[in-house]
Write a protein that holds these residues in place. Structure first.
Motif, PDB file in Angstrom:
ATOM      1  N   SER A  57       0.832  -1.199   0.000  1.00  0.00           N
ATOM      2  CA  SER A  57       0.000   0.000   0.000  1.00  0.00           C
ATOM      3  C   SER A  57       0.868   1.250   0.000  1.00  0.00           C
ATOM      4  O   SER A  57       2.069   1.199   0.273  1.00  0.00           O
ATOM      5  CB  SER A  57      -0.882   0.010   1.248  1.00  0.00           C
ATOM      6  N   ALA A  58       0.234   2.383  -0.260  1.00  0.00           N
ATOM      7  CA  ALA A  58       0.934   3.666  -0.175  1.00  0.00           C
ATOM      8  C   ALA A  58       1.413   3.911   1.250  1.00  0.00           C
ATOM      9  O   ALA A  58       2.496   4.472   1.458  1.00  0.00           O
ATOM     10  CB  ALA A  58       0.021   4.795  -0.644  1.00  0.00           C
ATOM     11  N   ALA A  59       0.633   3.472   2.249  1.00  0.00           N
ATOM     12  CA  ALA A  59       1.030   3.658   3.651  1.00  0.00           C
ATOM     13  C   ALA A  59       2.314   2.891   3.959  1.00  0.00           C
ATOM     14  O   ALA A  59       3.195   3.390   4.673  1.00  0.00           O
ATOM     15  CB  ALA A  59      -0.094   3.219   4.586  1.00  0.00           C
ATOM     16  N   LEU A  60       2.440   1.692   3.411  1.00  0.00           N
ATOM     17  CA  LEU A  60       3.662   0.909   3.634  1.00  0.00           C
ATOM     18  C   LEU A  60       4.844   1.582   2.938  1.00  0.00           C
ATOM     19  O   LEU A  60       5.924   1.700   3.522  1.00  0.00           O
ATOM     20  CB  LEU A  60       3.480  -0.527   3.147  1.00  0.00           C
ATOM     21  N   SER A  61       4.654   2.046   1.722  1.00  0.00           N
ATOM     22  CA  SER A  61       5.730   2.741   1.009  1.00  0.00           C
ATOM     23  C   SER A  61       6.172   3.982   1.774  1.00  0.00           C
ATOM     24  O   SER A  61       7.370   4.250   1.912  1.00  0.00           O
ATOM     25  CB  SER A  61       5.280   3.133  -0.402  1.00  0.00           C
ATOM     26  N   THR A  62       5.215   4.741   2.303  1.00  0.00           N
ATOM     27  CA  THR A  62       5.536   5.936   3.078  1.00  0.00           C
ATOM     28  C   THR A  62       6.334   5.576   4.321  1.00  0.00           C
ATOM     29  O   THR A  62       7.336   6.227   4.648  1.00  0.00           O
ATOM     30  CB  THR A  62       4.242   6.686   3.471  1.00  0.00           C
ATOM     31  N   ALA A  63       5.918   4.508   5.023  1.00  0.00           N
ATOM     32  CA  ALA A  63       6.640   4.069   6.223  1.00  0.00           C
ATOM     33  C   ALA A  63       8.072   3.659   5.870  1.00  0.00           C
ATOM     34  O   ALA A  63       9.012   3.931   6.628  1.00  0.00           O
ATOM     35  CB  ALA A  63       5.892   2.923   6.902  1.00  0.00           C
ATOM     36  N   LEU A  64       8.258   3.030   4.716  1.00  0.00           N
ATOM     37  CA  LEU A  64       9.601   2.640   4.285  1.00  0.00           C
ATOM     38  C   LEU A  64      10.460   3.862   3.959  1.00  0.00           C
ATOM     39  O   LEU A  64      11.631   3.918   4.341  1.00  0.00           O
ATOM     40  CB  LEU A  64       9.524   1.700   3.081  1.00  0.00           C
ATOM     41  N   PHE A  65       9.886   4.845   3.269  1.00  0.00           N
ATOM     42  CA  PHE A  65      10.633   6.082   2.989  1.00  0.00           C
ATOM     43  C   PHE A  65      11.038   6.759   4.293  1.00  0.00           C
ATOM     44  O   PHE A  65      12.165   7.237   4.434  1.00  0.00           O
ATOM     45  CB  PHE A  65       9.804   7.060   2.144  1.00  0.00           C
ATOM     46  N   GLU A  66      10.126   6.785   5.270  1.00  0.00           N
ATOM     47  CA  GLU A  66      10.446   7.403   6.559  1.00  0.00           C
ATOM     48  C   GLU A  66      11.563   6.645   7.276  1.00  0.00           C
ATOM     49  O   GLU A  66      12.429   7.252   7.901  1.00  0.00           O
ATOM     50  CB  GLU A  66       9.192   7.492   7.431  1.00  0.00           C
ATOM     51  N   ALA A  67      11.560   5.312   7.170  1.00  0.00           N
ATOM     52  CA  ALA A  67      12.630   4.514   7.786  1.00  0.00           C
ATOM     53  C   ALA A  67      13.965   4.787   7.100  1.00  0.00           C
ATOM     54  O   ALA A  67      15.011   4.852   7.748  1.00  0.00           O
ATOM     55  CB  ALA A  67      12.290   3.023   7.730  1.00  0.00           C
ATOM     56  N   TRP A  68      13.934   4.956   5.790  1.00  0.00           N
ATOM     57  CA  TRP A  68      15.181   5.252   5.079  1.00  0.00           C
ATOM     58  C   TRP A  68      15.688   6.627   5.492  1.00  0.00           C
ATOM     59  O   TRP A  68      16.880   6.808   5.744  1.00  0.00           O
ATOM     60  CB  TRP A  68      14.950   5.161   3.570  1.00  0.00           C
ATOM     61  N   ASP A  69      14.752   7.585   5.597  1.00  0.00           N
ATOM     62  CA  ASP A  69      15.133   8.940   6.024  1.00  0.00           C
ATOM     63  C   ASP A  69      15.645   8.964   7.461  1.00  0.00           C
ATOM     64  O   ASP A  69      16.430   9.845   7.819  1.00  0.00           O
ATOM     65  CB  ASP A  69      13.950   9.907   5.896  1.00  0.00           C
ATOM     66  N   ALA A  70      15.195   8.018   8.291  1.00  0.00           N
ATOM     67  CA  ALA A  70      15.598   7.982   9.695  1.00  0.00           C
ATOM     68  C   ALA A  70      16.981   7.364   9.900  1.00  0.00           C
ATOM     69  O   ALA A  70      17.499   7.362  11.014  1.00  0.00           O
ATOM     70  CB  ALA A  70      14.570   7.208  10.526  1.00  0.00           C
ATOM     71  N   SER A  71      17.581   6.869   8.826  1.00  0.00           N
ATOM     72  CA  SER A  71      18.929   6.296   8.928  1.00  0.00           C
ATOM     73  C   SER A  71      19.905   7.363   9.408  1.00  0.00           C
ATOM     74  O   SER A  71      19.729   8.554   9.137  1.00  0.00           O
ATOM     75  CB  SER A  71      19.407   5.778   7.567  1.00  0.00           C
TER      76      SER A  71
END
Length: 134
Positions: A57-71
């Motif tokens: 879903s778009a929500a999962l993609s958004t959560a993944l982008f946020e995790a990448w940004d949180a690196s």
């Protein structure tokens, strides 16, 4: 956008997976690859005798982008393997210097699925009948 901690991001990924599965996420496995501006994700659910591919879903993609940004700065992950077992999750990362350039994302995903599920069949959704082949 408010910056989140990695723990918050990983919890958000788990929640997005649970929402996507619309039920008990036990047995879910997510494989994702990231680079600046792009996320490639594949979500699977172990159904016992087979494994089901679930469209992200778009929500999962958004959560993944946020995790990448949180690196941590300068330590952005390249791959994420995220498994839900019972009510807990296990997340592991690989970094760009840890992955081979000899394989692309599809080859890596196939290899990882083979290592995880062996010869268990993976069921992908039937393509829509109105797809036009070029």
């Amino acid at each position: 956008m408010t910056e989140k901690s990695m723990d918050e991001c990983l919890n958000a990924i788990g929640q997005a997976i649970a929402d996507e599965i619309d039920g008990d996420p036990d047995g879910a496995f997510l494989y994702a690859e990231a680079e600046p501006g792009a996320i490639y994700e594949a979500l699977f659910l172990d159904r016992g005798n087979s494994v089901e591919y679930i469209e992200a879903s778009a929500a999962l993609s958004t959560a993944l982008f946020e995790a990448w940004d949180a690196s941590e700065p300068g330590k952005s992950w390249a791959t994420l393997s995220y498994a839900i077992v019972g009510k807990a999750f296990d997340a592991s990362f690989q970094y760009p210097n840890e992955i081979s350039n000899d394989e692309g994302p599809e080859e890596r995903r196939r290899r990882i699925l083979k290592e995880r599920y062996g010869d268990k069949p993976i069921k992908y959704p039937t393509p829509p009948s109105d797809i036009i082949e070029l």
